[in-house]
Scaffold this active site. Structure first.
Site, mmCIF file in Angstrom:
data_model
loop_
_atom_site.group_PDB
_atom_site.id
_atom_site.type_symbol
_atom_site.label_atom_id
_atom_site.label_comp_id
_atom_site.label_asym_id
_atom_site.label_seq_id
_atom_site.Cartn_x
_atom_site.Cartn_y
_atom_site.Cartn_z
ATOM 1 N N ASP A 1 -5.312 -0.158 6.384
ATOM 2 C CA ASP A 1 -5.325 -0.892 5.120
ATOM 3 C C ASP A 1 -6.403 -0.383 4.157
ATOM 4 O OD1 ASP A 1 -4.523 -3.394 3.619
ATOM 5 O OD2 ASP A 1 -6.647 -3.840 3.889
ATOM 6 N N GLU B 1 -2.506 3.370 3.782
ATOM 7 C CA GLU B 1 -2.179 2.521 2.646
ATOM 8 C C GLU B 1 -3.160 2.840 1.523
ATOM 9 O OE1 GLU B 1 -1.944 -1.440 0.294
ATOM 10 O OE2 GLU B 1 -3.650 -0.951 1.552
#
Ligand code: BGC
Length: 530
Positions: free
Chosen positions: A200, A242
């Protein structure tokens, strides 16, 4: 050309809290998700991405982690996680989990220790300032709620740095001890058997004065170090980046063959342009962004998506394009959030199956590993009146029983949708099973057809000139074979396309052979093989 399982894979994004509640407490859990693995398998996908499942105050739905080595008690425990993993693997499904590297929750014991004692070894796990004025060139991501990337902490007597909510202090990657902590978390889940991670928010790991604090060389150095550790200790692990960035800034996240970083990177800029071309009836935005997308190293892959758990982000468009997108797709101001749009796929497309089919067929035939967001396979709706991004995270609609078959609790973590169009009485998986033209069966058909065509899974990509901006066409082929010719009428008007030789359309049921001048109905799409 190196081909690994993820090069060809279709992914499914799973929000455990929303999927199936096995113990009647109103929250989905791992035991519940196990009951529904056959549904996931039936879609024809290869891999599940599990959104954060860690202990967390859930102020950012688990992206605020308070313990990297545990399972949120609402979702079960480690045994339940293991059982889920085993059950998925037994069905031939791989599992990747989210790992939130950039920040923790402010409830994490590291932050609690850090704020309370300047001399604690944990103080240096975070980024502090006496003035809160540093790194002024850094943008704010959660624009609607955060006035600054610095927040003053009374207990610490200093400001701490955060790129997201102020309950999510950023970790300090200048401290090698932080690397070790994150590596231990990674090892922990890999020891349990997960197949990889969606990593993330990776552009933001380091801060440097005079920069925008994104994509810094130091960040890439760390990511290379992480890759080396994973390759040495757990070869074959998938790492997905990401990074909501432009294609040229994404390329470095693949690293180099000698010094790799990620095998797969989300391609954010493609996504809004898929919606643009459909609304404009003009292929130019998608042609431009694909032409701007650099070649990636052998064995690497893009990850593509139509929707996910966040707002439909409009960071990777120009200000004019953003304004236009919001006018077109978010006419009600309540549909807007930060720079994006908080709506689900079916409502964005006016619940029009032709548009839904076209957009799915398009993204399932472009290069990349596509990912389907839970609920979109049945055309679920949203509730724009829920706060933050919750309106797109409501319980999965399984049947027309109470709470859509999601839970037997009195109250669920969010109410099930019950509006006239998208409510569970109208939209649910059980009702769609029997209807060959349902969203659910169309999803299975499209994924299954893609899976049966090597050219679509991993073939090269070549534009096909159509002489008409409303008609998008390209060919995917493996090593010079004829492959699959994909043709889309993006407009609401009939168009034509010339087939130079007879071909079979595999998106028609039954398959039809077509030749010569082919009439394209509004929003028609065809995947032609020889
Ligand atoms: C996730 C968001 C989250 C943010 C902060 C993003 O990449 O997709 O849902 O709020 O990271 O962790």
């Amino acid at each position: 050309m190196t081909t690994n399982w993820y090069n060809n894979a279709v992914f499914y994004e799973l929000y455990i809290r929303a999927y199936k509640d096995s113990n009647g407490d109103g929250n989905g859990d791992f035991r519940g998700a196990i009951e529904k693995l056959d549904h996931i398998k039936s879609l024809g996908v290869d891999c599940i991405w599990v959104m954060p499942h860690y202990p967390s105050p859930l102020l950012d739905d688990g992206y605020d982690v308070s313990d990297y080595l545990g399972v949120h008690p609402d979702y079960g425990d480690l045994d339940d996680f293991r059982a889920f993993l085993d059950a998925a693997h037994a069905r031939g499904l791989k599992v990747v989990t989210d790992i939130v590297m950039n920040h923790t929750s402010d409830q994490h014991p590291w932050f609690q220790a850090a704020r309370q004692d300047k001399n604690s070894p944990y103080r240096d796990y975070y980024v502090w300032s006496d003035t809160g004025t540093e790194y002024a060139d850094t943008r704010i991501i959660f624009l609607d709620t955060e006035p600054s990337n610095w927040t003053y902490d009374d207990v610490a007597g200093q400001y701490f740095w955060h790129r997201f909510y102020s309950c999510q202090p950023d970790l300090n990657y200048d401290n090698p001890q932080v690397h070790e902590e994150m590596f231990n978390a990674i090892r922990f889940w890999l020891d349990l058997g997960v197949d990889g991670f969606r990593v993330d928010a990776i552009p933001y790991l380091y801060e440097r004065e005079g920069t925008n604090c994104e994509n810094l060389p130091e960040t890439h150095d760390f990511l290379k170090k992480m890759r080396r550790m994973v390759d040495d200790e757990y070869p074959g692990t998938l790492l997905i980046a990401e990074a909501n960035q432009w294609p040229e800034d994404l390329l470095p996240y693949f690293g180099t063959p000698e010094e790799p970083e990620f095998q797969v990177c989300f391609h954010f800029p493609i996504m809004p342009r898929l919606y643009m071309v459909l609304k404009k009836g003009d292929k130019t935005p998608i042609v431009d962004i694909l032409n701007r997308t650099p070649a990636i190293p052998p064995g690497a892959q893009w990850m593509t998506f139509l929707r996910n758990h966040d707002e439909l982000t409009l960071e990777m468009v120009t200000p004019e394009e953003r304004k236009w997108m919001r006018q077109q797709y978010a006419p009600n101001p309540r549909m807007r959030l930060n720079l994006g749009i908080r709506r689900r796929l079916a409502p964005l497309l006016d619940n029009d199956k032709r548009k839904w089919f076209l957009l799915n067929a398009l993204f399932l035939s472009l290069p990349g590993a596509p990912i389907i967001y839970y609920g979109d396979e049945i055309g679920m709706g949203d509730n724009i009146w829920f706060p933050d991004r919750h309106g797109c995270r409501t319980p999965m609609q399984w049947d027309n029983d109470r709470h859509a078959g999601f839970s037997t609790a009195k109250e669920t973590y969010l109410p099930v949708l019950c509006d006239e169009t998208y409510g569970y009485q109208q939209v649910n998986a059980a009702a769609q099973e029997a209807d060959p033209a349902s969203y659910l069966n169309l999803t299975r058909f499209l994924i299954g057809t893609r899976q049966s065509l090597a050219a679509l899974r991993s073939g090269q990509f070549v534009w096909v000139e159509t002489g008409n901006d409303a008609v998008l066409a390209f060919r995917r082929h493996v090593d010079g074979t004829d492959g699959v010719l994909c043709v889309f009428n993006l407009s609401d008007q009939p168009q034509t396309f010339i087939l130079r030789r007879p071909r079979v359309d595999v998106l028609s049921r039954p398959e039809v052979k077509m030749r010569g001048k082919v009439g394209l109905r509004p929003y028609a799409c065809h995947w032609f093989r020889n």
